[in-house]
Design a protein around this motif. Structure first.
Motif, mmCIF file in Angstrom:
data_model
loop_
_atom_site.group_PDB
_atom_site.id
_atom_site.type_symbol
_atom_site.label_atom_id
_atom_site.label_comp_id
_atom_site.label_asym_id
_atom_site.label_seq_id
_atom_site.Cartn_x
_atom_site.Cartn_y
_atom_site.Cartn_z
ATOM 1 N N ALA A 260 0.754 -1.204 0.061
ATOM 2 C CA ALA A 260 -0.003 0.066 0.117
ATOM 3 C C ALA A 260 0.667 1.138 -0.054
ATOM 4 N N VAL A 261 1.936 1.102 0.800
ATOM 5 C CA VAL A 261 2.735 2.427 0.916
ATOM 6 C C VAL A 261 3.460 2.436 -0.521
ATOM 7 N N ARG A 262 4.078 1.389 -0.890
ATOM 8 C CA ARG A 262 4.788 1.418 -2.050
ATOM 9 C C ARG A 262 3.897 1.944 -3.304
ATOM 10 N N SER A 263 2.620 1.328 -3.383
ATOM 11 C CA SER A 263 1.672 1.908 -4.276
ATOM 12 C C SER A 263 1.253 3.334 -4.301
ATOM 13 N N ASP A 264 1.357 3.762 -3.193
ATOM 14 C CA ASP A 264 0.996 5.273 -3.173
ATOM 15 C C ASP A 264 2.001 6.152 -3.587
ATOM 16 N N ILE A 265 3.450 5.620 -3.167
ATOM 17 C CA ILE A 265 4.474 6.573 -3.760
ATOM 18 C C ILE A 265 4.492 6.320 -5.217
ATOM 19 N N MET A 266 4.368 5.240 -5.913
ATOM 20 C CA MET A 266 4.582 5.062 -6.997
ATOM 21 C C MET A 266 3.644 5.721 -7.905
ATOM 22 N N LEU B 169 15.441 -12.272 -14.337
ATOM 23 C CA LEU B 169 16.523 -11.094 -13.616
ATOM 24 C C LEU B 169 16.534 -9.896 -14.176
ATOM 25 N N HIS B 170 16.476 -10.079 -15.610
ATOM 26 C CA HIS B 170 16.415 -8.731 -16.424
ATOM 27 C C HIS B 170 15.294 -7.977 -16.171
ATOM 28 N N MET B 171 13.942 -8.863 -16.064
ATOM 29 C CA MET B 171 12.803 -7.884 -15.631
ATOM 30 C C MET B 171 12.678 -7.402 -14.213
ATOM 31 N N GLU B 172 13.521 -8.035 -13.390
ATOM 32 C CA GLU B 172 13.416 -7.589 -11.970
ATOM 33 C C GLU B 172 14.237 -6.401 -11.791
ATOM 34 N N THR B 173 15.177 -6.298 -12.655
ATOM 35 C CA THR B 173 16.001 -5.152 -12.754
ATOM 36 C C THR B 173 15.303 -4.015 -13.427
ATOM 37 N N ILE B 174 14.535 -4.243 -14.510
ATOM 38 C CA ILE B 174 13.826 -3.081 -15.218
ATOM 39 C C ILE B 174 13.008 -2.646 -14.023
ATOM 40 N N ARG B 175 11.940 -3.495 -13.501
ATOM 41 C CA ARG B 175 11.031 -3.217 -12.542
ATOM 42 C C ARG B 175 11.618 -2.169 -11.351
ATOM 43 N N THR B 176 12.855 -2.712 -10.980
ATOM 44 C CA THR B 176 13.143 -2.003 -9.972
ATOM 45 C C THR B 176 13.453 -0.414 -10.128
ATOM 46 N N LEU B 177 13.972 -0.159 -11.537
ATOM 47 C CA LEU B 177 14.614 0.919 -12.050
ATOM 48 C C LEU B 177 13.418 1.825 -12.288
ATOM 49 N N GLN B 178 12.164 1.055 -12.883
ATOM 50 C CA GLN B 178 10.785 1.849 -13.182
ATOM 51 C C GLN B 178 10.221 2.418 -11.795
ATOM 52 N N ALA B 179 10.276 1.482 -10.891
ATOM 53 C CA ALA B 179 9.750 2.035 -9.485
ATOM 54 C C ALA B 179 10.431 3.010 -8.914
ATOM 55 N N ARG B 180 11.613 3.149 -9.034
ATOM 56 C CA ARG B 180 12.523 4.554 -8.475
ATOM 57 C C ARG B 180 11.905 5.792 -8.935
ATOM 58 N N LEU B 181 11.427 5.624 -10.243
ATOM 59 C CA LEU B 181 11.138 7.186 -10.701
ATOM 60 C C LEU B 181 9.568 7.175 -11.083
ATOM 61 N N ALA B 182 8.742 6.207 -10.693
ATOM 62 C CA ALA B 182 7.212 6.068 -10.878
ATOM 63 C C ALA B 182 6.775 7.299 -10.271
ATOM 64 N N GLY B 183 7.053 7.360 -8.811
ATOM 65 C CA GLY B 183 6.336 8.591 -8.408
ATOM 66 C C GLY B 183 6.601 9.917 -9.367
ATOM 67 N N LEU B 184 7.793 10.176 -9.415
ATOM 68 C CA LEU B 184 8.120 11.443 -10.144
ATOM 69 C C LEU B 184 7.316 11.591 -11.464
ATOM 70 N N LEU B 185 7.138 10.331 -12.137
ATOM 71 C CA LEU B 185 6.622 10.347 -13.285
ATOM 72 C C LEU B 185 5.225 10.319 -13.494
ATOM 73 N N ALA B 186 4.620 9.968 -12.168
ATOM 74 C CA ALA B 186 3.133 10.412 -11.946
ATOM 75 C C ALA B 186 2.900 11.867 -11.826
ATOM 76 N N THR B 187 3.693 12.431 -11.356
ATOM 77 C CA THR B 187 3.515 14.079 -11.137
ATOM 78 C C THR B 187 4.071 14.725 -12.437
ATOM 79 N N ALA B 188 4.923 14.353 -13.030
ATOM 80 C CA ALA B 188 5.532 15.193 -14.069
ATOM 81 C C ALA B 188 4.749 14.920 -15.370
#
Length: 218
Positions: free
Chosen positions: A14-20, A143-162
């Motif tokens: 829930a916390v992760r989703s609200d941030i992303m 493993l490639h997909m795990e890396t991609i999703r981790t990278l997506q998650a780091r910027l998802a909150g900014l993406l949502a507001t940008a």
């Protein structure tokens, strides 16, 4: 939320989703009492959830100053996309020969959400993730997909507001163009269009982050 049904993992999600989703915006202070009321739980599971989300790079703890939603700076955004631009065209090329009707339907459904009022209640980051998950589904590289999703998650909150309505419309056109050339089986053109979409997203995020680079966690 019904606290009786919530498991610790549910609170983390829930916390992760609200941030992303940008509900908890980049730079926002995270007060344990406030979060406990929001999710209908005590402070103990909130404290544990924040520890786990911190480990994912989604929040920052400023000792003596509080806990805040992570604010990616321009150098972090550039580095994230440096990795994605190397990794994702490779994954797409592996994926394309094995994509089937269900994968195309999933990609089309993600594009369709961008046209709905309020994006069907989903964040831009979640829609973006669903689209890329669909077109990478044939790669069979967990493993490639795990890396991609981790990278997506780091910027998802900014993406949502940008993302503005105009940039969402451009994203929709980019996705449609990528899917069209994937259907035609043109790996070189599909990779090129994917690169252009990633670069466009990078530039949008860098532009959105520049005003806050000098004022973090005010």
């Amino acid at each position: 939320m019904d606290a009786r049904k919530l498991k610790p993992a549910d609170i983390v999600e829930a916390v992760r989703s609200d941030i992303m989703a940008g509900i908890l915006k980049p730079g926002a202070a995270l007060i344990q009492d406030t979060l406990a009321r929001r999710y209908g739980v005590s402070r103990i599971p909130i404290r544990e959830a924040l520890r786990r989300v911190e480990a994912e790079g989604l929040i920052d703890v400023v000792y003596g100053g509080g806990t805040f939603v992570h604010v990616p700076d321009t150098s972090e955004i550039a580095e994230v996309f440096e990795i994605r631009l190397q990794l994702e065209p490779h994954v797409l090329r592996l994926s394309m020969p094995r994509l089937g009707p269900r994968d195309f339907e999933a990609a089309e459904a993600a594009i369709g959400l961008l046209r709905e009022e309020g994006c069907g209640g989903l964040s831009i980051g979640e829609i973006d993730r669903r689209f890329h998950d669909a077109i990478y589904a044939g790669a069979d590289r967990p493993l490639h997909m795990e890396t991609i999703r981790t990278l997506q998650a780091r910027l998802a909150g900014l993406l949502a507001t940008a993302m503005t309505p105009a940039s969402v419309a451009v994203l929709e056109e980019d996705m449609k163009a990528i899917l069209d050339v994937i259907r035609k089986g043109d790996e070189k053109e599909a990779s090129g269009r994917l690169v252009r979409q990633l670069i466009r997203t990078r530039e949008n995020l860098i532009s959105a982050s520049e005003p806050v680079d000098e004022v973090r966690y005010a």
